[in-house]
Design a protein around this motif. Structure first.
Motif, PDB file in Angstrom:
ATOM      1  N   PHE A  78       0.947  -1.338  -0.027  1.00 40.07           N
ATOM      2  CA  PHE A  78       0.063   0.015   0.013  1.00 40.07           C
ATOM      3  C   PHE A  78       0.925   1.210   0.032  1.00 40.07           C
ATOM      4  N   MET A  79       0.274   2.205  -0.148  1.00 37.15           N
ATOM      5  CA  MET A  79       0.791   3.815  -0.494  1.00 37.15           C
ATOM      6  C   MET A  79       0.647   4.589   0.907  1.00 37.15           C
ATOM      7  N   VAL A  80       1.662   5.117   1.226  1.00 34.91           N
ATOM      8  CA  VAL A  80       1.460   6.041   2.426  1.00 34.91           C
ATOM      9  C   VAL A  80       2.065   7.291   2.038  1.00 34.91           C
ATOM     10  N   PRO A  81       1.424   8.657   2.525  1.00 37.12           N
ATOM     11  CA  PRO A  81       2.311   9.886   2.308  1.00 37.12           C
ATOM     12  C   PRO A  81       3.439  10.051   3.131  1.00 37.12           C
ATOM     13  N   ASP A  82       4.315  10.694   2.705  1.00 36.87           N
ATOM     14  CA  ASP A  82       5.495  10.996   3.412  1.00 36.87           C
ATOM     15  C   ASP A  82       6.187  12.427   2.975  1.00 36.87           C
ATOM     16  N   SER A  83       7.258  12.771   3.685  1.00 37.55           N
ATOM     17  CA  SER A  83       7.663  14.065   3.425  1.00 37.55           C
ATOM     18  C   SER A  83       8.252  14.247   1.960  1.00 37.55           C
ATOM     19  N   GLY A  84       8.610  13.068   1.352  1.00 39.93           N
ATOM     20  CA  GLY A  84       9.028  13.207  -0.106  1.00 39.93           C
ATOM     21  C   GLY A  84       7.840  13.129  -0.982  1.00 39.93           C
ATOM     22  N   GLY A  85       6.581  12.717  -0.464  1.00 43.70           N
ATOM     23  CA  GLY A  85       5.455  12.868  -1.600  1.00 43.70           C
ATOM     24  C   GLY A  85       4.726  11.261  -0.992  1.00 43.70           C
ATOM     25  N   VAL A  86       5.024  10.180  -1.884  1.00 44.34           N
ATOM     26  CA  VAL A  86       4.236   8.958  -1.376  1.00 44.34           C
ATOM     27  C   VAL A  86       5.105   7.740  -1.646  1.00 44.34           C
ATOM     28  N   SER A  87       5.309   6.954  -0.544  1.00 49.20           N
ATOM     29  CA  SER A  87       6.048   5.693  -0.641  1.00 49.20           C
ATOM     30  C   SER A  87       5.348   4.437  -0.523  1.00 49.20           C
ATOM     31  N   ALA A  88       5.932   3.586  -1.254  1.00 48.89           N
ATOM     32  CA  ALA A  88       5.231   2.051  -1.034  1.00 48.89           C
ATOM     33  C   ALA A  88       5.706   1.401   0.161  1.00 48.89           C
ATOM     34  N   ILE A  89       4.558   0.663   0.667  1.00 49.25           N
ATOM     35  CA  ILE A  89       4.980  -0.113   2.049  1.00 49.25           C
ATOM     36  C   ILE A  89       4.502  -1.395   1.735  1.00 49.25           C
ATOM     37  N   GLU A  90       5.570  -2.432   2.172  1.00 46.87           N
ATOM     38  CA  GLU A  90       4.908  -3.600   2.028  1.00 46.87           C
ATOM     39  C   GLU A  90       4.955  -4.488   3.565  1.00 46.87           C
ATOM     40  N   TRP A  91       3.933  -5.074   3.801  1.00 49.49           N
ATOM     41  CA  TRP A  91       3.777  -5.833   5.028  1.00 49.49           C
ATOM     42  C   TRP A  91       3.323  -7.404   4.722  1.00 49.49           C
ATOM     43  N   ASN A  92       4.299  -7.847   5.760  1.00 46.64           N
ATOM     44  CA  ASN A  92       3.807  -9.416   5.575  1.00 46.64           C
ATOM     45  C   ASN A  92       2.648  -9.761   6.606  1.00 46.64           C
ATOM     46  N   ILE A  93       1.629 -10.700   5.925  1.00 52.03           N
ATOM     47  CA  ILE A  93       0.718 -11.304   6.449  1.00 52.03           C
ATOM     48  C   ILE A  93       0.832 -12.603   7.263  1.00 52.03           C
ATOM     49  N   ASP A  94       0.903 -12.658   8.461  1.00 53.62           N
ATOM     50  CA  ASP A  94       1.099 -14.221   8.879  1.00 53.62           C
ATOM     51  C   ASP A  94       0.033 -14.946   9.071  1.00 53.62           C
ATOM     52  N   TYR A  95       0.096 -16.093   8.850  1.00 51.81           N
ATOM     53  CA  TYR A  95      -1.085 -17.312   8.849  1.00 51.81           C
ATOM     54  C   TYR A  95      -0.377 -18.226   9.705  1.00 51.81           C
ATOM     55  N   GLU A  96      -0.784 -18.210  10.993  1.00 49.94           N
ATOM     56  CA  GLU A  96      -0.431 -19.003  11.874  1.00 49.94           C
ATOM     57  C   GLU A  96      -1.419 -20.128  12.703  1.00 49.94           C
ATOM     58  N   ASP A  97      -1.218 -21.399  12.837  1.00 49.87           N
ATOM     59  CA  ASP A  97      -2.043 -22.392  13.099  1.00 49.87           C
ATOM     60  C   ASP A  97      -2.642 -21.971  14.553  1.00 49.87           C
ATOM     61  N   TYR A  98      -4.064 -22.303  14.484  1.00 50.91           N
ATOM     62  CA  TYR A  98      -4.593 -21.814  15.547  1.00 50.91           C
ATOM     63  C   TYR A  98      -5.544 -23.084  16.099  1.00 50.91           C
ATOM     64  N   PHE A  99      -5.322 -23.315  17.647  1.00 53.64           N
ATOM     65  CA  PHE A  99      -6.161 -24.492  17.987  1.00 53.64           C
ATOM     66  C   PHE A  99      -7.041 -24.126  18.960  1.00 53.64           C
TER      67      PHE A  99
END
Length: 272
Positions: free
Chosen positions: A250-271
């Motif tokens: 996703f894109m977020v605004p910053d002092s230089g304009g707009v930056s691309a951010i990458e975020w890992n989504i974790d899938y953990e076993d749930y019991f």
């Protein structure tokens, strides 16, 4: 016979945010059905002005503007704003200079940075109107969301789609309006990873690398805000562990304009 297995995953998708999903996999067709509870609709900048804007511009116009793709909307506004800027600058005898052309481009860029978010507001207004009209008594802007939505994602080897069911209760007659839609998400299948990249992924169960296979094409989901989720399905050749991993961009605004951010989504076993 379609044999299905079911598991639960604790999905951590943003800092401090998580939810529990039920994942059913039909083995014969390699179809995953992922169900979970979503979040209630959030407010938006022009929410309080929505009734008045609907009266001024009408439902059809507001909805049509909101459905224009962001990229096309940005291109149109850039061209229009550039020519308007060039016209006014030419009147002021600036257009013939390099400074005038640069100023026209800068003005056009400024218009785009404000126009695209404004276009999204039109989409939110049209959606808000559709959600808050009661199907029973017909009153407008009268319904409110009373419980978290049910979200179902269906992924096959060649297709991927999402269905969101929301519950809107009428404050006038008490009728429960159940609304199903994809809420503007664009869903499609991506390409499997290169063998060289896949060899670097470590199995969560046995800890070995170079043992994963990606047994179907990844799911790709793009929101109206251009937030992109990519989800991949792995199986370990040694221990047969089946893993799911996803990344959100996703894109977020910053002092230089707009930056691309990458975020890992974790899938953990749930019991639990």
């Amino acid at each position: 016979m379609n044999t299905a297995k079911e598991s639960k995953k604790l999905i951590k998708y943003k800092p401090g945010k998580e939810y529990i999903a039920t994942i059913q996999c039909t083995l014969s067709s390699t179809t995953h059905t992922i169900t979970y509870k979503g979040d209630l609709k959030e407010g938006f900048f022009l929410k309080d002005l929505a009734p008045g804007l609907i009266k001024i511009f009408g439902k059809s116009f507001t909805s049509a503007v909101g459905e224009i793709p962001n990229s096309l909307f940005a291109i149109i506004f850039f061209i229009v704003s550039f020519f308007f800027s060039a016209f006014f600058l030419s009147v002021a005898n600036y257009y013939t200079s390099e400074r005038g052309i640069l100023l026209a481009i800068l003005l056009s860029g400024f218009v785009i940075t404000t126009a695209v978010p404004l276009k999204l507001q039109y989409y939110y207004i049209a959606e808000y109107y559709r959600n808050t009209v009661c199907n029973n008594c017909g009153k407008e802007f009268i319904c409110r969301e009373t419980e978290k939505p049910d979200i179902k994602e269906i992924s096959t080897p060649e297709t991927y789609r999402i269905q969101i069911t929301r519950y809107w209760s009428c404050r006038s007659c008490g009728y429960m309006n159940v609304r199903e839609s994809s809420e503007g998400f664009v869903t499609k299948k991506g390409k499997t990873m290169k063998v060289s990249d896949l060899a670097k992924v470590q199995c969560k169960r046995c800890g070995k690398t170079g043992t994963y296979i990606e047994y179907k094409k990844p799911d790709i989901r793009v929101s109206k805000e251009q937030e992109t989720m990519e989800r991949r399905y792995y199986r370990c050749k040694l221990c047969n562990y089946e893993d799911i991993a996803a990344t959100e961009f996703f894109m977020v605004p910053d002092s230089g304009g707009v930056s691309a951010i990458e975020w890992n989504i974790d899938y953990e076993d749930y019991f639990g």
